[in-house]
Scaffold this motif. Structure first.
Motif, mmCIF file in Angstrom:
data_model
loop_
_atom_site.group_PDB
_atom_site.id
_atom_site.type_symbol
_atom_site.label_atom_id
_atom_site.label_comp_id
_atom_site.label_asym_id
_atom_site.label_seq_id
_atom_site.Cartn_x
_atom_site.Cartn_y
_atom_site.Cartn_z
ATOM 1 N N ARG A 73 0.866 -1.180 0.000
ATOM 2 C CA ARG A 73 0.000 0.000 0.000
ATOM 3 C C ARG A 73 0.905 1.233 0.000
ATOM 4 N NH1 ARG A 73 -4.655 0.032 -1.866
ATOM 5 N NH2 ARG A 73 -4.846 2.075 -0.873
ATOM 6 N N LEU A 74 0.854 1.997 -1.078
ATOM 7 C CA LEU A 74 1.723 3.172 -1.217
ATOM 8 C C LEU A 74 0.881 4.429 -1.407
ATOM 9 C CD1 LEU A 74 4.413 1.764 -3.700
ATOM 10 C CD2 LEU A 74 4.483 1.776 -1.202
ATOM 11 N N SER A 75 1.524 5.577 -1.219
ATOM 12 C CA SER A 75 0.815 6.840 -1.424
ATOM 13 C C SER A 75 1.792 7.886 -1.950
ATOM 14 C CB SER A 75 0.231 7.303 -0.088
ATOM 15 O OG SER A 75 -0.348 8.571 -0.242
ATOM 16 N N LEU A 76 1.273 8.788 -2.802
ATOM 17 C CA LEU A 76 2.076 9.966 -3.141
ATOM 18 C C LEU A 76 2.066 10.832 -1.888
ATOM 19 C CD1 LEU A 76 0.716 10.963 -6.674
ATOM 20 C CD2 LEU A 76 2.668 9.534 -6.099
ATOM 21 N N ARG A 77 3.183 11.453 -1.556
ATOM 22 C CA ARG A 77 3.203 12.207 -0.285
ATOM 23 C C ARG A 77 2.274 13.417 -0.357
ATOM 24 N NH1 ARG A 77 9.122 13.725 -1.677
ATOM 25 N NH2 ARG A 77 8.680 15.114 -3.381
ATOM 26 N N PRO A 78 1.446 13.606 0.679
ATOM 27 C CA PRO A 78 0.606 14.805 0.727
ATOM 28 C C PRO A 78 1.328 15.942 1.446
ATOM 29 C CG PRO A 78 -0.070 13.270 2.442
ATOM 30 C CD PRO A 78 1.078 12.629 1.732
ATOM 31 N N GLU A 79 2.385 15.615 2.183
ATOM 32 C CA GLU A 79 3.174 16.585 2.950
ATOM 33 C C GLU A 79 4.522 15.934 3.235
ATOM 34 O OE1 GLU A 79 2.425 17.085 7.066
ATOM 35 O OE2 GLU A 79 1.383 15.184 7.294
ATOM 36 N N MET A 80 5.475 16.722 3.707
ATOM 37 C CA MET A 80 6.842 16.205 3.871
ATOM 38 C C MET A 80 7.148 15.754 5.298
ATOM 39 S SD MET A 80 9.248 15.594 1.865
ATOM 40 C CE MET A 80 10.970 15.549 1.435
#
Ligand code: HAM
Length: 424
Positions: A73-80
């Motif tokens: 399960r992966l995600s594009l980062r919404p914040e750093m």
């Protein structure tokens, strides 16, 4: 025909827009390095679990997440910030705290699109990790103020609105809202500017607050004076820390930029102390920048408690603000030389001259279109070239070229060898 538009909420950057973006990045990088921050980066892809929070943060519902071919399960980062926490935890034993790090990641959030909010943005982050005292907040605030000043913004154009989550905790405790609900209540309180008061009260009541408590909370939130609040609250730690920070900022010469504002909560549940945002003095935009202290985030990932404070400063709102104020910098296309041959046999010579000049550090383009002279001069002008090098056959046979000053509209023959020694 395929859809030529970028994915909804994302942007393309044509060269003119890219120059602006690079200018902004340069401001961010310069002020960060001037203040002793080191740059880091991570991959835009992260494990989704990094963003899963119990407190109902909006950001966790806006993930661009998916399962890869290996079942992760992966995600594009919404914040750093979670990625930063991950990095710090990886090297916790060897890092020499406090560390001051900055980054300029592209972030993705499946947002409801409104002015100043897109589904992709670049976000300058600067954080100080490992410093308990408010001097970290002072340094962080000075950094973001200096960035705004470098962009030509002054006290007439922006303010740092600041509050402390501990003041909000003290208010909630005083009106008997159980501690375990505080983070969730604050996520709702952050929506104060975005939804009508009745809807907000209803959400708070759904959070198990009584109508009386909601009324009391609103009463406290109407106070704008720190001293008045201090007299009315049992726990005054947050107020004292904020006053200490304000004093430091006054001594450092930044008092005029700071304004206490009890309505500042910030939507992320991990903030534990100071919380702040930058906006125009009348707060007519979405936040230009937001941040705060988050002393427990690293421990929620299984590490020790490490104090941390920082901010995220997006590219979208600040560029809107600069545009509205007509403060966009002049960023014309620039070149030192454009070389113009007039016949195919001269192409090799043009390439050779270009290579030599580039070796000397000049920016050089060639125009191989073999169009009419007038058209090529127009293109040279559009390219922003300071000088055009014209390869006329007569001069070339004499090992010379003609150099034309594009500003002065003057031209003269120059020996090719002199061209290299005199190039700046
Ligand atoms: P944030 O308040 O979610 O904080 O975002 C910080 C800034 O990023 C906002 O003030 C805005 O400039 C920009 N921003 C956020 N979402 C969008 C969007 N959808 N479109 C355009 N711009 C946006 C954080 O992200 C924290 N991680 C910041 C932080 C760093 N706190 C401590 N260290």
């Amino acid at each position: 025909m395929i859809d030529l538009q970028p994915v909804k909420g994302t942007r393309d950057f044509f060269p003119d827009e890219m120059r602006l973006r690079n200018w902004l990045f340069e401001v961010w990088r310069n002020v960060s390095e001037q203040a002793g921050f080191e740059e880091y980066d991570t991959c835009v892809l992260e494990h989704e679990e990094l963003y899963v929070r119990k407190t109902g943060d909006e950001i966790s519902k806006q993930l661009y997440s998916f399962e890869d071919k290996g079942g992760r399960r992966l995600s594009l980062r919404p914040e750093m910030t979670p990625s930063l926490a991950r990095l710090v935890l990886q090297q916790e034993k060897s890092l020499s705290f406090p560390i001051k790090w900055f980054s300029m990641p592209q972030c993705f959030r499946y947002e409801r699109m409104t002015k100043g909010r897109r589904r992709e943005h670049f976000q300058w982050n600067a954080d100080i990790i490992g410093q308990h005292e408010v001097v970290a907040e002072a340094e962080i605030l000075m950094l973001l103020i200096s960035a705004c000043e470098s962009m030509g913004l002054s006290t007439n154009d922006f303010r740092v609105f600041i509050n402390d989550r501990r003041i909000l905790n003290a208010i909630l405790s005083q009106i008997n809202v159980p501690q375990v609900l505080h983070s969730e209540v604050m996520v709702i309180m952050d929506k104060r500017d975005k939804i009508p008061p009745e809807a907000l009260s209803k959400m708070l009541e759904e959070m198990r607050m009584t109508t009386k408590q909601v009324g009391q909370l609103n009463e406290y939130l109407s106070k704008s004076d720190l001293e008045e609040l201090r007299e009315n609250l049992k726990n005054t730690e947050g107020i004292e820390e904020l006053q200490h920070l304000m004093k430091l900022m006054e001594t450092a010469g930044y008092k005029n930029y700071l304004q206490f504002d009890i309505s500042i909560v910030r939507g992320l549940s991990y903030y534990t102390g100071a919380v702040f945002e930058v906006n125009s003095p009348e707060k007519q935009h979405r936040a230009i920048c937001g941040g705060g202290r988050y002393d427990s985030l690293l421990s929620t990932y299984g590490g020790e408690t490490v104090p941390a404070v920082g901010f995220g400063f997006g590219d979208v709102v600040v560029l809107d603000v600069l545009k509205e104020l007509e403060r966009f910098p002049e960023l014309p296309r620039k070149l030192d030389y454009t070389i113009i041959p007039f016949a195919n046999e001269q192409i090799g010579t043009a390439l050779k001259i270009a290579a030599e000049l580039r070796l000397q550090g000049s920016t050089v383009d060639c125009n191989f279109s073999m169009k009419k002279m007038k058209k090529m001069m127009q293109q040279a002008h559009e390219s922003g070239a300071a000088k055009a090098i014209l390869l006329f056959p007569d001069e070339l046979s004499d090992d010379k070229v003609v150099i034309r000053d594009m500003q002065l509209h003057e031209q003269k023959p120059v020996r090719i060898t002199d061209l290299f020694s005199s190039a700046e």
